[in-house]
Design an enzyme around this catalytic site. Structure first.
Site, PDB file in Angstrom:
ATOM      1  N   GLU A  53       0.867  -1.190   0.000  1.00 46.42           N
ATOM      2  CA  GLU A  53       0.000   0.000   0.000  1.00 46.42           C
ATOM      3  C   GLU A  53       0.901   1.237   0.000  1.00 46.42           C
ATOM      4  OE1 GLU A  53      -2.502   1.684  -0.503  1.00 46.42           O
ATOM      5  OE2 GLU A  53      -3.954   1.703   1.131  1.00 46.42           O
ATOM      6  N   ASP A  54       0.396   2.330  -0.550  1.00 48.28           N
ATOM      7  CA  ASP A  54       1.204   3.553  -0.597  1.00 48.28           C
ATOM      8  C   ASP A  54       1.282   4.230   0.771  1.00 48.28           C
ATOM      9  OD1 ASP A  54      -1.494   4.268  -0.637  1.00 48.28           O
ATOM     10  OD2 ASP A  54      -1.348   5.569  -2.391  1.00 48.28           O
ATOM     11  N   ASP A  90      -3.204   5.863   6.819  1.00 42.07           N
ATOM     12  CA  ASP A  90      -3.563   7.043   7.604  1.00 42.07           C
ATOM     13  C   ASP A  90      -4.365   6.583   8.822  1.00 42.07           C
ATOM     14  OD1 ASP A  90      -4.053   9.679   8.303  1.00 42.07           O
ATOM     15  OD2 ASP A  90      -5.623   9.992   6.815  1.00 42.07           O
ATOM     16  N   PHE A 106      -0.915  16.425   3.835  1.00 40.57           N
ATOM     17  CA  PHE A 106      -1.333  15.673   2.658  1.00 40.57           C
ATOM     18  C   PHE A 106      -0.173  15.517   1.689  1.00 40.57           C
ATOM     19  CE2 PHE A 106      -3.529  14.489  -1.160  1.00 40.57           C
ATOM     20  CZ  PHE A 106      -4.468  13.586  -0.671  1.00 40.57           C
ATOM     21  N   ARG A 136       0.792  12.503  -9.587  1.00 39.55           N
ATOM     22  CA  ARG A 136       1.312  11.141  -9.403  1.00 39.55           C
ATOM     23  C   ARG A 136       2.709  10.958 -10.000  1.00 39.55           C
ATOM     24  NH1 ARG A 136      -2.861   7.772  -7.534  1.00 39.55           N
ATOM     25  NH2 ARG A 136      -4.933   8.216  -8.339  1.00 39.55           N
TER      26      ARG A 136
HETATM   27  P1  5GP Z   1      -6.975   5.288   5.690  1.00 39.67           P
HETATM   28  O1  5GP Z   1      -7.386   6.503   6.482  1.00 39.67           O
HETATM   29  O2  5GP Z   1      -8.109   4.349   5.482  1.00 39.67           O
HETATM   30  O3  5GP Z   1      -5.755   4.614   6.301  1.00 39.67           O
HETATM   31  O4  5GP Z   1      -6.500   5.834   4.280  1.00 39.67           O
HETATM   32  C1  5GP Z   1      -7.324   5.755   3.173  1.00 39.67           C
HETATM   33  C2  5GP Z   1      -6.591   6.082   1.881  1.00 39.67           C
HETATM   34  O5  5GP Z   1      -6.466   7.503   1.830  1.00 39.67           O
HETATM   35  C3  5GP Z   1      -5.180   5.576   1.699  1.00 39.67           C
HETATM   36  O6  5GP Z   1      -5.134   4.292   1.145  1.00 39.67           O
HETATM   37  C4  5GP Z   1      -4.611   6.571   0.713  1.00 39.67           C
HETATM   38  O7  5GP Z   1      -4.898   6.164  -0.608  1.00 39.67           O
HETATM   39  C5  5GP Z   1      -5.375   7.829   1.030  1.00 39.67           C
HETATM   40  N1  5GP Z   1      -4.502   8.785   1.749  1.00 39.67           N
HETATM   41  C6  5GP Z   1      -4.343   8.942   3.077  1.00 39.67           C
HETATM   42  N2  5GP Z   1      -3.465   9.927   3.333  1.00 39.67           N
HETATM   43  C7  5GP Z   1      -3.051  10.391   2.128  1.00 39.67           C
HETATM   44  C8  5GP Z   1      -2.128  11.411   1.717  1.00 39.67           C
HETATM   45  O8  5GP Z   1      -1.471  12.117   2.520  1.00 39.67           O
HETATM   46  N3  5GP Z   1      -1.969  11.594   0.381  1.00 39.67           N
HETATM   47  C9  5GP Z   1      -2.641  10.864  -0.550  1.00 39.67           C
HETATM   48  N4  5GP Z   1      -2.403  11.135  -1.835  1.00 39.67           N
HETATM   49  N5  5GP Z   1      -3.526   9.893  -0.210  1.00 39.67           N
HETATM   50  C10 5GP Z   1      -3.715   9.667   1.109  1.00 39.67           C
HETATM   51 MG    MG Z   2      -4.490   4.070  -1.200  1.00 38.81          MG
END
Ligand code: 5GP
Ligand code: MG
Length: 173
Positions: A97-98, A101, A150, A163
């Site tokens: 996963e990238d 959060d 972000f 990207r």
């Molecule tokens: P979660 O809150 O469920 O861990 O994150 C959900 C999704 O939000 C992540 O898989 C990611 O794709 C996106 N995300 C969370 N933080 C960031 C960020 O700082 N930048 C970007 N581009 N996507 C984010």
């Molecule tokens: Mg993601």
């Protein structure tokens, strides 16, 4: 106003860290076939760089997940909009996963894959926004722990832009 992009992790730092992560993964799975499951789209560059450093036989599949929520946070409701094409049952599986959060998206997906009885299941992420975690998901391989804010570049987008940037930047709107 033009958004401001502040570089926080350079392409050189990313490649150096990837070599360390790959060395760890190569040691842990030594010679055992691995099924890598990438979560689209943000992971495409990280995954492409990482798999080229792996020495065991590797198969690759992708899923696309949609997390519902507002612009700033995930609600924990997740839909699979593109499912796996390979069978994970009885295989060593590594989810890639990238960025993690709140952790709600990855928590959902780990539980989903567990139901398909892999031989083992671990998680590798490039970026860990640890301080915003609202659930407990064990992360086995982490590239960088980052602060709130972000991030874009190296595959990560804001409304599908940025990207292609080689460095990871913080977007200041
Ligand atoms: P979660 O809150 O469920 O861990 O994150 C959900 C999704 O939000 C992540 O898989 C990611 O794709 C996106 N995300 C969370 N933080 C960031 C960020 O700082 N930048 C970007 N581009 N996507 C984010
Ligand atoms: Mg993601």
């Amino acid at each position: 106003m033009q958004p401001v992009l502040k570089p926080i992790i350079s392409r050189g730092q990313i490649q150096a860290r990837l070599r360390e992560l790959a060395a760890q993964i190569n040691r842990d799975y030594a010679g055992q076939p691995l099924l890598i499951v990438g979560i689209l789209k943000g992971v495409f560059i990280f995954l492409a760089d990482l798999v080229r450093l792996l020495e065991m036989p590797v198969r690759i599949d992708f899923v696309r997940l949609r997390s519902y929520g507002d612009r700033d946070s995930s609600s924990g409701r997740v839909a699979i909009t593109k499912d796996l094409e390979l069978d994970v049952t009885d295989r060593h599986v590594l989810i890639v996963e990238d960025i993690i959060d709140s952790g709600l998206t990855i928590q959902f997906f780990v539980q989903h894959l567990q139901q398909q009885r892999p031989k083992s299941l671990k998680v590798c992420c490039l970026l860990d926004k640890q301080e915003r975690r609202t659930c407990s998901v064990p992360l086995d391989y982490v590239g960088f722990v980052v602060a709130r804010g972000f991030l874009v570049g190296y595959g990560l987008d804001f409304a599908e832009d940025y990207r292609q940037f080689p460095d990871i930047c913080e977007l200041e709107l």
